[in-house]
Motif scaffolding. Structure first.
Motif, PDB file in Angstrom:
ATOM      1  N   LEU A 152     135.387  29.222  98.605  1.00  0.00           N
ATOM      2  CA  LEU A 152     136.136  30.425  98.950  1.00  0.00           C
ATOM      3  C   LEU A 152     137.200  30.760  97.906  1.00  0.00           C
ATOM      4  O   LEU A 152     137.474  31.933  97.632  1.00  0.00           O
ATOM      5  CB  LEU A 152     136.791  30.263 100.316  1.00  0.00           C
ATOM      6  CG  LEU A 152     135.853  30.146 101.518  1.00  0.00           C
ATOM      7  CD1 LEU A 152     136.642  29.933 102.794  1.00  0.00           C
ATOM      8  CD2 LEU A 152     134.979  31.402 101.644  1.00  0.00           C
ATOM      9  N   GLY A 153     137.801  29.745  97.323  1.00  0.00           N
ATOM     10  CA  GLY A 153     138.869  29.992  96.361  1.00  0.00           C
ATOM     11  C   GLY A 153     138.389  30.342  94.976  1.00  0.00           C
ATOM     12  O   GLY A 153     139.132  30.923  94.181  1.00  0.00           O
ATOM     13  N   SER A 154     137.142  30.009  94.675  1.00  0.00           N
ATOM     14  CA  SER A 154     136.633  30.234  93.323  1.00  0.00           C
ATOM     15  C   SER A 154     136.672  31.699  92.950  1.00  0.00           C
ATOM     16  O   SER A 154     136.225  32.567  93.693  1.00  0.00           O
ATOM     17  CB  SER A 154     135.197  29.725  93.205  1.00  0.00           C
ATOM     18  OG  SER A 154     134.618  30.162  92.001  1.00  0.00           O
ATOM     19  N   SER A 155     137.204  31.967  91.758  1.00  0.00           N
ATOM     20  CA  SER A 155     137.250  33.334  91.253  1.00  0.00           C
ATOM     21  C   SER A 155     136.458  33.481  89.964  1.00  0.00           C
ATOM     22  O   SER A 155     136.680  34.391  89.180  1.00  0.00           O
ATOM     23  CB  SER A 155     138.699  33.751  91.007  1.00  0.00           C
ATOM     24  OG  SER A 155     138.798  35.126  90.738  1.00  0.00           O
ATOM     25  N   SER A 156     135.523  32.570  89.754  1.00  0.00           N
ATOM     26  CA  SER A 156     134.630  32.707  88.611  1.00  0.00           C
ATOM     27  C   SER A 156     133.854  34.009  88.737  1.00  0.00           C
ATOM     28  O   SER A 156     133.533  34.445  89.847  1.00  0.00           O
ATOM     29  CB  SER A 156     133.643  31.540  88.565  1.00  0.00           C
ATOM     30  OG  SER A 156     132.618  31.790  87.633  1.00  0.00           O
ATOM     31  N   PRO A 157     133.548  34.681  87.639  1.00  0.00           N
ATOM     32  CA  PRO A 157     132.852  35.969  87.711  1.00  0.00           C
ATOM     33  C   PRO A 157     131.555  35.958  88.510  1.00  0.00           C
ATOM     34  O   PRO A 157     131.124  37.003  88.980  1.00  0.00           O
ATOM     35  CB  PRO A 157     132.588  36.291  86.234  1.00  0.00           C
ATOM     36  CG  PRO A 157     133.705  35.626  85.508  1.00  0.00           C
ATOM     37  CD  PRO A 157     133.960  34.358  86.261  1.00  0.00           C
ATOM     38  N   ASN A 158     130.892  34.802  88.686  1.00  0.00           N
ATOM     39  CA  ASN A 158     129.618  34.787  89.407  1.00  0.00           C
ATOM     40  C   ASN A 158     129.637  33.978  90.699  1.00  0.00           C
ATOM     41  O   ASN A 158     128.703  34.055  91.481  1.00  0.00           O
ATOM     42  CB  ASN A 158     128.510  34.211  88.509  1.00  0.00           C
ATOM     43  CG  ASN A 158     128.158  35.133  87.378  1.00  0.00           C
ATOM     44  OD1 ASN A 158     127.974  36.322  87.580  1.00  0.00           O
ATOM     45  ND2 ASN A 158     128.097  34.600  86.173  1.00  0.00           N
ATOM     46  N   MET A 159     130.665  33.210  90.929  1.00  0.00           N
ATOM     47  CA  MET A 159     130.621  32.236  92.014  1.00  0.00           C
ATOM     48  C   MET A 159     131.255  32.789  93.291  1.00  0.00           C
ATOM     49  O   MET A 159     130.719  33.620  93.966  1.00  0.00           O
ATOM     50  CB  MET A 159     131.287  30.935  91.567  1.00  0.00           C
ATOM     51  CG  MET A 159     130.617  30.299  90.354  1.00  0.00           C
ATOM     52  SD  MET A 159     128.923  29.750  90.666  1.00  0.00           S
ATOM     53  CE  MET A 159     128.017  30.863  89.594  1.00  0.00           C
ATOM     54  N   GLY A 160     132.456  32.282  93.667  1.00  0.00           N
ATOM     55  CA  GLY A 160     133.037  32.595  94.963  1.00  0.00           C
ATOM     56  C   GLY A 160     133.800  33.899  95.017  1.00  0.00           C
ATOM     57  O   GLY A 160     133.900  34.633  94.031  1.00  0.00           O
ATOM     58  N   PRO A 161     134.421  34.190  96.202  1.00  0.00           N
ATOM     59  CA  PRO A 161     135.115  35.467  96.401  1.00  0.00           C
ATOM     60  C   PRO A 161     136.537  35.491  95.875  1.00  0.00           C
ATOM     61  O   PRO A 161     137.163  36.547  95.837  1.00  0.00           O
ATOM     62  CB  PRO A 161     135.103  35.616  97.926  1.00  0.00           C
ATOM     63  CG  PRO A 161     135.097  34.213  98.446  1.00  0.00           C
ATOM     64  CD  PRO A 161     134.278  33.428  97.456  1.00  0.00           C
ATOM     65  N   GLY A 162     137.099  34.351  95.506  1.00  0.00           N
ATOM     66  CA  GLY A 162     138.450  34.338  94.954  1.00  0.00           C
ATOM     67  C   GLY A 162     139.527  34.561  95.994  1.00  0.00           C
ATOM     68  O   GLY A 162     140.531  35.228  95.714  1.00  0.00           O
ATOM     69  N   VAL A 163     139.366  33.999  97.193  1.00  0.00           N
ATOM     70  CA  VAL A 163     140.363  34.167  98.252  1.00  0.00           C
ATOM     71  C   VAL A 163     141.705  33.587  97.798  1.00  0.00           C
ATOM     72  O   VAL A 163     141.780  32.427  97.387  1.00  0.00           O
ATOM     73  CB  VAL A 163     139.894  33.481  99.549  1.00  0.00           C
ATOM     74  CG1 VAL A 163     140.984  33.539 100.612  1.00  0.00           C
ATOM     75  CG2 VAL A 163     138.610  34.119 100.057  1.00  0.00           C
ATOM     76  N   LEU A 164     142.747  34.420  97.832  1.00  0.00           N
ATOM     77  CA  LEU A 164     144.114  34.040  97.463  1.00  0.00           C
ATOM     78  C   LEU A 164     144.247  33.580  96.017  1.00  0.00           C
ATOM     79  O   LEU A 164     145.247  32.950  95.659  1.00  0.00           O
ATOM     80  CB  LEU A 164     144.643  32.949  98.405  1.00  0.00           C
ATOM     81  CG  LEU A 164     144.815  33.349  99.874  1.00  0.00           C
ATOM     82  CD1 LEU A 164     145.357  32.174 100.680  1.00  0.00           C
ATOM     83  CD2 LEU A 164     145.732  34.546 100.021  1.00  0.00           C
ATOM     84  N   SER A 165     143.286  33.898  95.174  1.00  0.00           N
ATOM     85  CA  SER A 165     143.423  33.545  93.761  1.00  0.00           C
ATOM     86  C   SER A 165     144.195  34.642  93.035  1.00  0.00           C
ATOM     87  O   SER A 165     144.161  35.812  93.424  1.00  0.00           O
ATOM     88  CB  SER A 165     142.048  33.348  93.118  1.00  0.00           C
ATOM     89  OG  SER A 165     141.323  34.557  93.106  1.00  0.00           O
ATOM     90  N   ILE A 166     144.904  34.252  92.000  1.00  0.00           N
ATOM     91  CA  ILE A 166     145.699  35.205  91.233  1.00  0.00           C
ATOM     92  C   ILE A 166     145.356  35.055  89.753  1.00  0.00           C
ATOM     93  O   ILE A 166     144.734  34.074  89.330  1.00  0.00           O
ATOM     94  CB  ILE A 166     147.205  34.995  91.441  1.00  0.00           C
ATOM     95  CG1 ILE A 166     147.628  33.587  90.984  1.00  0.00           C
ATOM     96  CG2 ILE A 166     147.592  35.231  92.898  1.00  0.00           C
ATOM     97  CD1 ILE A 166     149.125  33.346  91.025  1.00  0.00           C
ATOM     98  N   SER A 167     145.767  36.028  88.973  1.00  0.00           N
ATOM     99  CA  SER A 167     145.537  36.001  87.537  1.00  0.00           C
ATOM    100  C   SER A 167     146.834  36.330  86.820  1.00  0.00           C
ATOM    101  O   SER A 167     147.640  37.138  87.297  1.00  0.00           O
ATOM    102  CB  SER A 167     144.456  37.013  87.139  1.00  0.00           C
ATOM    103  OG  SER A 167     144.317  37.060  85.724  1.00  0.00           O
ATOM    104  N   LEU A 168     147.051  35.694  85.685  1.00  0.00           N
ATOM    105  CA  LEU A 168     148.186  35.994  84.816  1.00  0.00           C
ATOM    106  C   LEU A 168     147.713  36.665  83.530  1.00  0.00           C
ATOM    107  O   LEU A 168     148.414  36.660  82.522  1.00  0.00           O
ATOM    108  CB  LEU A 168     148.959  34.705  84.503  1.00  0.00           C
ATOM    109  CG  LEU A 168     149.556  33.998  85.728  1.00  0.00           C
ATOM    110  CD1 LEU A 168     150.291  32.732  85.306  1.00  0.00           C
ATOM    111  CD2 LEU A 168     150.489  34.918  86.503  1.00  0.00           C
ATOM    112  N   ASP A 169     146.521  37.222  83.596  1.00  0.00           N
ATOM    113  CA  ASP A 169     145.918  37.932  82.462  1.00  0.00           C
ATOM    114  C   ASP A 169     145.940  39.425  82.784  1.00  0.00           C
ATOM    115  O   ASP A 169     145.292  39.876  83.732  1.00  0.00           O
ATOM    116  CB  ASP A 169     144.486  37.442  82.266  1.00  0.00           C
ATOM    117  CG  ASP A 169     143.777  38.113  81.099  1.00  0.00           C
ATOM    118  OD1 ASP A 169     144.336  39.077  80.524  1.00  0.00           O
ATOM    119  OD2 ASP A 169     142.658  37.688  80.776  1.00  0.00           O
TER     120      ASP A 169
END
Length: 745
Positions: free
Chosen positions: A264-281
């Motif tokens: 659930l936490g994965s924010s890889s472009p192809n993998m998970g949904p990125g729940v609660l993930s953030i980016s500094l880019d």
């Protein structure tokens, strides 16, 4: 600084006033015109000097130079995993000292009419802006690229002709819809305000600041722009080169290494949904424009993405209602026990055995049509759950956009149509409409004649080049554009978001010519591109409207920039394919792959097979029906319980989700930044917001773009070394090894 009590009092006064306007009638233009003033007041100049030079030799020379650079770089950048483009703001930024220099050193005359003016500055920006990557380049890449169709008949010259033609038709549509999309004050185009603020920052001596802005003090807008740009440029080196881990920080994976948390936490472009993930880019965070889109837009985006990408898509994976086979595509992503990492957001196609499918394996190599025998051996074709939801929401968005605009704006559209046919002035003019009367306008018939000429050229292109399109497809695409241009333009002009209308083009053509890949792709590029081009041109015209530029000069700049762009965009395709590090983690050409696979879904296989009654995905067609019905909810509620905020329950915006192949960290990051700048700062430090917010947005775009470009060129010559801060996989600490494995518990 405003207090909470001050803000509540101000909000109550505004609500009471809007309720009074609602009680007086259903026409939204007056209400939304006043709402728009909250964002334009103090930023957009309300005075003009018609005698100031605008169309000059130095403007054309600098504009051509930057159009060449922007056209080349942005098309090359479109091959990145997360597509990012250099904003034309960079051209405006770097051309400013050039313009000042030319004004000082060149002898007075045709080459130097005097001081470098804001009007010249805007026009050279328009030339550069018109050269940005057109949607039609997707057809060129898909047919030319050896990893895709590898069509030997596609060459540089017929590609240029195809690109130019699909863009020029858009000019006619844009000119004929000015009364609906450019002149009304309610259509304030949030996305252009950072650009307007940037020009005001460069030339602020020509504008008058409000007392609220003067009270802020501090740096000038110009100094603040360069300071912010410098910081953004330096920072961008870290996520782009030194510390790629900053591209995505998955909070769930930071605190738990369980399979569920990592999925659930994965924010890889192809993998998970990125729940609660953030980016500094910033190149990731800026996906939805959190500093330019209004707060209500970001709230709608967040709610829609949480429901669809954080909840529904994972449920589809776990419950598997479509009978998807287990995807067995080789991947470097593994769980701790060695099991394959779940694939949620892939934009690839898969066979009935779960194997990765390259669409060319089911094509007739002579004309790229469907090879029925090859298809029968691997059907039905399956999609990852995230890709399934993308199509579902695209169906929903298509009909909800029409319904939303029809319900809320039908009276405005009817009135403006009557005004256009009667050739009378607008019933709701604003200060900018009045100031623009100082310049000669371009009548609708000239835009119509331009449109007719390029339609003829498009017919010849469809018949004589590898971009096959029947003659009737040209007229059919034009008819679709006429239907959708105003509704989608109203949504973009009021919310800052552009509705993706590529679904309607590929759906209709796929039904009419099933099994024909190239005609469907070409119709999609043609039909969608003329709508997108028209909206982009309308956006530019709004900049000219706000900054009071001669319409004739605006149109010339757009046309010239388009010609330069067609040459450079096409050249960039050949350069990227030959010289750039494609198929590395940062260069997986995600957007182009999506277009390529969509050609198989809507063209070779066809919508009747892929979404028909015998398909696993037949139920997705409910998206069309729900899109028609759900926008009635806030509209009906407003009838019984009138309130200005009902119009902010915006289902077309709710349906705009992060596309597969992009990191899910976009969702939460957008909300955080929007809350800070578009709610807290806008509400409690409004003077600072007026003075600096849009300048900051433009500076971050420009600084990050330059940083990405320089870091990428550096990486080609000197690859960065792997480390704990710079792992080899995107979102490594969710999809590769857990944080605790590297940093300790």
């Amino acid at each position: 600084m405003s207090t909470v009590a001050d803000e509540k009092a101000r909000e109550k006064a505004e609500l009471d006033h809007e309720k009074q306007l609602l009680a007086e009638g259903d026409d939204l233009e007056a209400i939304e015109g006043e709402y728009a003033q909250q964002f334009t007041k103090g930023i957009v100049p309300t005075t003009d000097d018609p005698s100031a030079p605008s169309f000059t030799v130095r403007m054309v020379v600098m504009g051509t130079l930057w159009a060449t650079i922007i056209g080349l770089v942005n098309t090359i950048f479109s091959f990145r995993t997360v597509t990012f483009s250099i904003s034309p703001s960079v051209a405006a930024l770097l051309s400013y000292p050039m313009g000042i220099f030319f004004a000082r050193v060149l002898p007075r005359g045709i080459l130097n009419p005097g001081p470098f003016t804001i009007k010249e500055h805007v026009l050279l920006y328009i030339i550069a802006s018109s050269a940005t990557k057109p949607y039609g380049i997707e057809n060129v890449i898909t047919q030319k690229f050896a990893k895709f169709l590898n069509d030997p008949e596609v060459n540089y010259w017929n590609s240029i002709l195809f690109i130019i033609t699909t863009q020029m038709i858009g000019y006619g549509l844009s000119g004929m819809t000015r009364r609906y999309l450019v002149r009304p004050a309610a259509m304030y185009w949030p996305g252009v305000l950072p650009t307007v603020a940037m020009f005001v920052a460069f030339h602020e001596r020509n504008t008058q600041e409000t007392e609220e802005v003067k009270a802020v003090g501090g740096l000038s807008r110009y100094s603040f722009f360069f300071l912010s740009l410098s910081v953004a440029f330096v920072w961008q080196w870290f996520p782009s080169y030194f510390a790629s881990v900053l591209q995505t920080i998955s909070l769930l994976c930071l605190f738990s290494s369980s399979k569920t948390a990592r999925f659930l936490g994965s924010s890889s472009p192809n993998m998970g949904p990125g729940v609660l993930s953030i980016s500094l880019d910033w190149t990731t965070v800026s996906y939805f424009g959190p500093l330019s889109s209004p707060w209500w837009t970001s709230v709608n985006l967040f709610i829609g993405n949480v429901i669809v990408t954080w909840i529904v898509a994972p449920l589809l994976y776990y419950r598997n209602p479509f009978g998807n086979p287990t995807i067995t595509r080789p991947t470097p992503y593994r769980m701790d026990d060695g099991t394959t990492f779940p694939v949620l957001n892939s934009n690839s196609l898969y066979t009935n055995k779960g194997r990765f499918l390259n669409p060319t394996t089911m094509y007739d190599k002579r004309d790229y049509s469907l090879n029925q025998t090859a298809y029968d051996a691997i059907k039905p074709i399956y999609l990852a759950p995230g890709f399934v939801m993308t199509y579902t929401m695209s169906f929903f968005l298509l009909t909800s956009g029409i319904t939303h605009v029809a319900l809320w704006y039908h009276k405005d559209i009817i009135r403006q149509t009557k005004e256009m046919l009667a050739q009378v002035d607008e019933a709701q003019p604003d200060i900018h409409n009045e100031l623009m009367k100082a310049y000669p306008d371009i009548p609708e018939w000239m835009y119509l004649a331009w449109l007719g000429f390029w339609v003829v050229v498009m017919i010849l292109v469809g018949l004589l080049t590898p971009f096959k399109l029947p003659w009737w497809g040209v007229f059919f695409g034009l008819a679709l554009a006429f239907v959708f241009i105003v509704p989608s333009g109203i949504v973009q002009g009021s919310s800052g978001l552009q509705i993706p209308l590529n679904i309607i083009t590929q759906l209709t053509m796929g039904l009419l010519v099933p099994g024909q890949t190239v005609p469907v792709m070409t119709f999609k590029s043609y039909g969608y591109n003329i709508m997108i081009q028209a909206l982009n041109l309308s956006s530019d015209l709004k900049i000219g409207h706000y900054l009071h530029i001669n319409p004739l000069h605006m149109v010339f700049s757009q046309i010239w920039g388009t010609f330069v762009g067609a040459v450079t965009n096409t050249a960039a395709v050949w350069i990227a394919i030959a010289y750039f590090p494609l198929d590395t983690p940062d260069w997986r050409y995600t957007g182009h792959t999506t277009f390529y696979n969509a050609g198989a879904i809507w063209g070779a296989i066809g919508p009747a097979r892929f979404f028909g009654p015998s398909s696993p995905y037949f139920s997705l067609n409910l998206g069309y029906l729900l899109g028609i019905l759900l926008p009635f909810l806030p509209w009906t509620a407003n009838k019984f319980f009138p309130h200005p905020y009902w119009r902010f329950v915006h289902f077309p915006v709710l349906a705009t989700i992060v596309q597969p192949g992009n990191p899910g960290s976009i969702v939460f990051s957008t909300l955080i930044l929007a809350f800070i700048f578009q709610y807290l700062v806008f509400t409690y430090a409004h003077g600072w917001w007026v003075k600096y917010n849009y300048v900051l947005a433009a500076a971050l775009d420009s600084g990050a773009a330059i940083g990405v470009l320089v870091a990428t060129l550096t990486y080609i010559r000197i690859p960065s070394s792997e480390s704990a801060a710079n792992p080899g996989l995107p979102d490594f600490y969710c999809t590769g090894r857990a944080w605790n494995d590297v940093f300790g518990s």
